[in-house]
Motif scaffolding. Structure first.
Motif, short mmCIF file in Angstrom:
data_model
loop_
_atom_site.label_atom_id
_atom_site.label_comp_id
_atom_site.label_asym_id
_atom_site.label_seq_id
_atom_site.Cartn_x
_atom_site.Cartn_y
_atom_site.Cartn_z
N GLY A 26 103.38 -0.06 -49.65
CA GLY A 26 104.11 0.14 -48.64
C GLY A 26 104.09 1.76 -48.09
N LEU A 27 104.06 2.39 -49.32
CA LEU A 27 104.04 3.89 -49.09
C LEU A 27 102.83 4.70 -48.44
N VAL A 28 101.65 3.91 -48.37
CA VAL A 28 100.18 4.55 -48.01
C VAL A 28 100.29 4.67 -46.71
N PRO A 29 101.17 3.97 -45.61
CA PRO A 29 101.13 4.34 -44.30
C PRO A 29 101.94 5.72 -44.11
N GLY A 30 102.78 5.80 -45.03
CA GLY A 30 103.65 7.06 -44.98
C GLY A 30 102.90 8.30 -45.28
N SER A 31 101.97 8.23 -46.22
CA SER A 31 101.12 9.15 -46.91
C SER A 31 100.18 9.59 -45.51
N ILE A 32 99.64 8.64 -45.05
CA ILE A 32 98.54 8.98 -43.92
C ILE A 32 99.36 9.59 -42.91
N SER A 33 100.66 8.96 -42.39
CA SER A 33 101.46 9.66 -41.53
C SER A 33 101.75 11.23 -41.72
N GLY A 34 102.08 11.66 -42.76
CA GLY A 34 102.34 12.87 -43.33
C GLY A 34 101.04 13.73 -43.54
N ALA A 35 99.96 13.23 -43.74
CA ALA A 35 98.61 14.01 -43.70
C ALA A 35 98.31 14.33 -42.24
N VAL A 36 98.63 13.58 -41.22
CA VAL A 36 98.49 13.73 -39.68
C VAL A 36 99.33 14.81 -39.36
N GLY A 37 100.54 14.60 -39.87
CA GLY A 37 101.46 15.86 -39.47
C GLY A 37 101.24 17.21 -40.25
N TYR A 38 100.69 17.22 -41.27
CA TYR A 38 100.07 18.40 -41.88
C TYR A 38 98.46 18.84 -41.47
N ARG B 27 97.19 20.64 -39.69
CA ARG B 27 96.81 22.01 -39.40
C ARG B 27 96.69 22.88 -40.73
N GLU B 28 97.50 22.42 -41.73
CA GLU B 28 97.38 23.16 -43.26
C GLU B 28 96.08 22.58 -43.62
N LEU B 29 95.64 21.29 -43.33
CA LEU B 29 94.46 20.81 -43.90
C LEU B 29 93.03 21.28 -43.38
N SER B 30 93.30 22.02 -42.31
CA SER B 30 92.12 22.45 -41.57
C SER B 30 91.31 23.38 -42.45
N GLY B 31 90.01 23.56 -42.58
CA GLY B 31 89.21 24.33 -43.60
C GLY B 31 89.26 23.95 -45.03
N GLN B 32 90.01 22.82 -45.39
CA GLN B 32 89.68 22.58 -46.65
C GLN B 32 89.13 21.26 -47.04
N ARG B 33 88.24 20.75 -46.04
CA ARG B 33 87.60 19.51 -46.32
C ARG B 33 86.95 19.37 -47.58
N ARG C 147 99.62 24.83 -47.82
CA ARG C 147 98.24 24.31 -47.49
C ARG C 147 97.87 23.16 -48.56
N LEU C 148 98.21 23.61 -49.85
CA LEU C 148 98.05 22.56 -51.00
C LEU C 148 98.86 21.49 -50.85
N ASN C 149 100.33 21.52 -50.09
CA ASN C 149 101.05 20.27 -50.03
C ASN C 149 100.19 19.52 -48.97
N GLY C 150 99.58 19.99 -47.90
CA GLY C 150 98.63 19.03 -47.25
C GLY C 150 97.64 18.29 -48.16
N VAL C 151 97.03 19.01 -48.97
CA VAL C 151 96.09 18.26 -49.95
C VAL C 151 96.75 17.17 -50.74
N LYS C 152 97.96 17.61 -51.49
CA LYS C 152 98.67 16.53 -52.17
C LYS C 152 99.03 15.28 -51.52
N ILE C 153 99.32 15.51 -50.17
CA ILE C 153 99.67 14.19 -49.29
C ILE C 153 98.47 13.31 -49.26
#
Length: 255
Positions: A51-63, A65-71, A179-185
């Protein structure tokens, strides 16, 4: 399950999605709620993970900008989380309940200590690598195996997985906590996702619970992203510690 119980679980999902996006440990909201309504522990654990998987995906979308450049960095650590999450899920199905009861509090305390002393430790790590030109983009060599171990823990239970990941990456990778929080999500989503696939195939899943937590966590993740991404690193570090202490107390009282 009564309508009232469904509403409570939905609200718990919102809270878990919010906390998971900002810090981690949202499982310590949903898991006790499911147990209180009579859901068997293993069923509650596997249903909560899915059940928490969709929430994590939603959180990654919210972050995003912070994930940019960390591919490149993120993809490398995703491989560790995939392996670790699968191992943890297998252990949950194979080992007796409570097998990790003694190590969970230790891991939470260790994570909190690492978060508190993270700036000093990361400075020490950086100085150790200065002669070699500084830390590599992906971080110190030990980041990958420790992320894998955090994935094992996350696949088995999941509470405080985010705290452990933030501690590991905050010390071993030269990057801001936001930025690391985005990776964590993303990594948390991968662990829950791979574990969820296995659980869906072989475990007893309550799909009504999954739906309620999924809807709630999606909403909560957007709340968490809008709030969490505005926090300075010092505030984020303080919130991690507070949530971690609460998680530790809740776990010890319920175990």
């Amino acid at each position: 399950m009564s309508p009232l119980e469904s509403v409570v679980i939905l609200i718990a999902g919102v809270g878990a999605g919010t906390i998971n996006t900002v810090v981690g440990s949202g499982t310590l909201i949903t898991f006790p709620a499911l147990l209180a309504f009579g859901v068997p522990p293993v069923t509650a654990n596997v249903s909560n993970s899915i059940g928490l998987v969709p929430g994590s995906i939603s959180g990654a979308v919210g972050y995003r900008r912070e994930l940019s450049g960390q591919r490149s960095r993120t993809l490398r650590l995703v491989s560790a989380s995939l392996i670790g999450g699968l191992i943890g899920a297998v252990l949950l199905l194979a080992l007796p309940e409570g097998a990790f009861a003694t190590i969970v509090p230790v891991l939470i305390v260790l994570g909190l200590v690492l978060v508190v002393f993270g700036p000093r430790l990361s400075g020490w790590v950086a100085r150790r690598h200065e002669s070699a030109g500084g830390l590599p983009e992906h971080g110190a060599w030990w980041v990958w195996p420790l992320v894998l171990l955090a994935g094992v823990y996350g696949g088995y239970f999941g509470a405080a997985q985010g705290i452990l990941l933030m501690a590991i990456m905050g010390i071993g990778i030269n990057e801001t906590l936001q930025r690391l929080n985005g990776v964590k999500i993303v990594l948390s989503a991968v662990v829950n996702g791979i574990a969820g696939v296995l659980f869906a195939i072989v475990a007893d899943v309550d799909w009504h619970v999954v739906l309620l937590i999924a809807v709630g966590s999606i909403v909560g993740a957007q709340i968490g992203a809008s709030v969490g991404r505005r926090l300075p690193d010092a505030w984020l570090r303080a919130i991690i510690v507070v949530v971690g202490v609460v998680a530790l107390v809740v776990f010890l009282r319920s175990s």
